[in-house]
Design a protein around this motif. Structure first.
Motif, PDB file in Angstrom:
ATOM      1  N   ARG A   1      17.937 -16.030 -20.890  1.00  0.00           N
ATOM      2  CA  ARG A   1      18.380 -14.717 -20.404  1.00  0.00           C
ATOM      3  C   ARG A   1      18.071 -13.628 -21.406  1.00  0.00           C
ATOM      4  NH1 ARG A   1      24.203 -14.147 -18.526  1.00  0.00           N
ATOM      5  NH2 ARG A   1      23.241 -12.207 -17.818  1.00  0.00           N
ATOM      6  N   GLY A   2      18.050 -13.975 -22.682  1.00  0.00           N
ATOM      7  CA  GLY A   2      17.759 -13.016 -23.744  1.00  0.00           C
ATOM      8  C   GLY A   2      17.769 -13.738 -25.069  1.00  0.00           C
ATOM      9  N   ASP A   3      16.650 -13.723 -25.770  1.00  0.00           N
ATOM     10  CA  ASP A   3      16.538 -14.538 -26.989  1.00  0.00           C
ATOM     11  C   ASP A   3      16.885 -13.766 -28.257  1.00  0.00           C
ATOM     12  OD1 ASP A   3      14.360 -12.861 -27.266  1.00  0.00           O
ATOM     13  OD2 ASP A   3      12.851 -14.432 -27.050  1.00  0.00           O
TER      14      ASP A   3
ATOM     15  N   VAL B   1      12.848  -1.315 -21.748  1.00  0.00           N
ATOM     16  CA  VAL B   1      13.986  -2.176 -21.445  1.00  0.00           C
ATOM     17  C   VAL B   1      15.236  -1.327 -21.264  1.00  0.00           C
ATOM     18  CG1 VAL B   1      13.131  -4.298 -22.505  1.00  0.00           C
ATOM     19  CG2 VAL B   1      14.206  -2.567 -23.927  1.00  0.00           C
TER      20      VAL B   1
ATOM     21  N   ILE C   1      24.115 -11.080 -23.980  1.00  0.00           N
ATOM     22  CA  ILE C   1      22.849 -11.317 -24.697  1.00  0.00           C
ATOM     23  C   ILE C   1      22.553 -10.238 -25.721  1.00  0.00           C
ATOM     24  CG2 ILE C   1      21.837 -12.568 -22.753  1.00  0.00           C
ATOM     25  CD1 ILE C   1      20.306  -9.981 -22.072  1.00  0.00           C
TER      26      ILE C   1
END
Length: 580
Positions: free
Chosen positions: A107-109, A381, A212
């Protein structure tokens, strides 16, 4: 009097526009309903630009006269208390995701990369390297974005506790200001300030981002910057802006507007420019000395390569967001992205120069520059737009001037109070649920969220008046969320499955991979305990693993069989887990 009335109207209109901008960031379904899927992001982009442009026009001029009346204690306390209750409610909504499991890199690193980078740093290696998370990814963040996470890492605390506390700082500032205004009898201003705080705390985009997000750690610097600008403390303001830029490179877009403002105020000096540059570069210096190429590759080169080589060509991520870049990509005009960004920012700076020279305040133009940068960068983003919105909210709260009655001369002190209050809210909420000590009734339906591998489909059995679940196989895992800072005793109610005469069952317990001990089990129900130390725990998500000596087919146990009707291999039944 006319100046004050004019600015009162301007402040109110600005507050409504800023609130509208926050609503627009959460209104994509509405834009789709109005313009369709293809045009929705174009409509949203136009709405955000129009709101930002209007903000620069209606924003208050000059400094607002300070209201030095002491607020009535009860009115102020009730207003701030209502804000605190709201933040508690938001914390209770968001914290379960923190204690349910570690950050999900799919989902989000961002937080996963930061954790890997800090681990390398504490091992004496450069954090600016390629990290496997589980794909290869460089550390592309400035030091002041990832370094604050060292503290929760050393405390063995989930990073999202820190980011949630930071996420609450700006709404907490709003509630404090609203309380002061309510205490002074200014109900209209109090309502607008409280609404800004509530909108920030409850914003669905920010609440979703928390699971995240990583940029929250520098959000408290936004009101600090606005306070420094309000107090005309130009050198500390330059340092604060430099720190923001060292955390997040898009903040560099604010620097030309800032120095144009200093020029308009006859306050631009070489020393202040040097202070800004030092605040940007000094946090990078140790890592540049170790491996300058790795820093450049991580922060700039790899980012550009990934954006243009993968995000642009293999996904629709850069198209499915607000901004000009997405529209250029949508129409096959990607070769103009950099040119459009340079021209757009140039227009902002030229317009800002003339507006600032005529007496406009700098805050809306800082936000406009950041918005245009976000809309024209390689990938717009959504969390880039959060920075724009929160900067405007911070500026409105600071311009309100209610902080002056607190007799806090240093602006950092004012924000520090909000930071401490936000941290206390998060820690108290975590202490209430899940807390440091509790009982999990394994056989109850509510316990299915705690049981993992080895408990099968959580079929509840009844044995000797107990609701229990049998462990299938030789290994079982129990999820153990915990908000505690000390060691604890783990007590389990278990009954081993004895394969036959002369057989002995035992169990070894491990917490987060650290062995706690081994116990030989006696026939029948019993309570066993394992002592854990502080270093065995994480403040957040933990896993208790039970490894039994064997598992054997159990044909005599009712309701326990494979889909084919064959008896399952069992090792023990578990009744409860108590953490003390």
């Amino acid at each position: 009097m006319r100046f004050r009335a004019n600015n009162e109207l301007r402040w109110g209109l600005s507050a409504l526009l800023v609130a509208s901008g926050g609503a627009a960031l959460a209104s994509h379904p509405l834009f789709v309903a109005v313009a369709g899927n293809r045009r929705a992001y174009e409509l949203g982009t136009g709405v955000l630009l129009a709101i930002a442009a209007l903000v620069t026009v209606v924003w208050p001029r000059g400094d607002e006269p300070q209201d030095s009346r002491r607020p009535r204690l009860w009115s102020a306390a009730l207003t701030v208390g209502a804000g605190v209750v709201l933040l508690f409610w938001v914390a209770f909504r968001l914290l379960p995701a923190v204690f349910a499991g570690p950050p999900d890199p799919t989902r989000g690193d961002m937080l996963v990369i930061i954790e890997h980078a800090i681990a390398r740093l504490l091992q004496g290696q450069s954090p600016y390297a390629v990290h496997h998370v589980p794909w290869d990814a460089p550390l592309s963040y400035g030091p002041l974005l990832w370094l604050p996470h060292v503290f929760p890492y050393l405390l063995r605390m989930d990073f999202r506790i820190l980011t949630l506390a930071a996420q609450f700082v700006i709404p907490f500032c709003c509630f404090l200001a609203a309380g002061i205004r309510a205490g002074q009898g200014d109900a209209r201003r109090a309502a607008l300030l409280f609404g800004l705080g509530a909108g920030t705390a409850l914003h669905p985009g920010l609440m979703e981002f928390h699971q995240i997000g990583h940029t929250q750690v520098y959000w408290p610097l936004l009101p600090v910057l606005c306070l420094l600008l309000q107090q005309k403390r130009w050198t500390p303001a330059a340092i604060c802006l430099g720190a923001l830029t060292s955390a997040r490179t898009p903040m560099l877009a604010l620097a030309p507007v800032f120095f144009l403002y200093l020029r308009a105020m006859n306050a631009r000096t070489v020393n202040r420019m040097l202070a800004f540059g030092a605040a940007v570069l000094l946090p990078y210096l140790p890592f540049l000395l170790v491996d300058a190429h790795a820093v450049k590759n991580g922060v700039f080169d790899t980012y550009v390569t990934v954006m243009k080589g993968y995000v642009w060509r293999s996904t629709d991520w850069a198209v499915a967001t607000y901004g000009v870049t997405g529209r250029l990509l949508q129409y096959g005009l990607e070769r103009y992205v950099e040119v459009v960004q340079l021209v757009s920012l140039g227009l902002v700076y030229v317009t800002a120069k003339h507006a600032l020279a005529r007496g406009s305040r700098v805050e809306p133009w800082l936000a406009m520059a950041l918005l245009v940068f976000a809309m024209t960068t390689l990938w717009s983003v959504i969390y880039l737009y959060f920075d724009v919105w929160l900067l405007l909210v911070s500026a409105l709260v600071v311009y309100d001037g209610s902080w002056s009655v607190l007799s806090l001369r240093r602006p950092v002190s004012a924000v520090a109070c909000a930071t401490l209050g936000s941290s206390a809210i998060v820690l108290v909420a975590a202490g209430v649920h899940p807390g440091a000590a509790y009982v999990v009734d394994i056989g109850a339906p509510a316990a299915t969220g705690y049981t993992g591998a080895g408990f099968g489909s959580d079929v509840t059995e009844h044995d000797d008046g107990r609701s229990i679940v049998w462990v299938e196989g030789a290994t079982a895992r129990i999820r153990v969320p915990r908000a505690g800072w000390s060691g604890a005793t783990l007590r389990l109610g278990v009954k081993p499955y004895i394969a036959g005469p002369g057989a002995h069952q035992s169990v070894m317990a491990s917490l987060n991979g650290r062995v706690l001990g081994r116990t030989v089990l006696q026939p029948g129900w019993q309570e066993i305990s394992f002592r854990s130390r502080r270093r065995d725990w994480l403040y957040g998500f933990n896993v208790l693993e039970l490894s039994f000596a064997y598992a054997a087919a159990a044909p005599g146990i009712s309701n326990v069989s494979t889909p084919s009707g064959e008896p399952r291999e069992l090792s023990a039944a578990v009744d409860f887990l108590r953490i003390e």
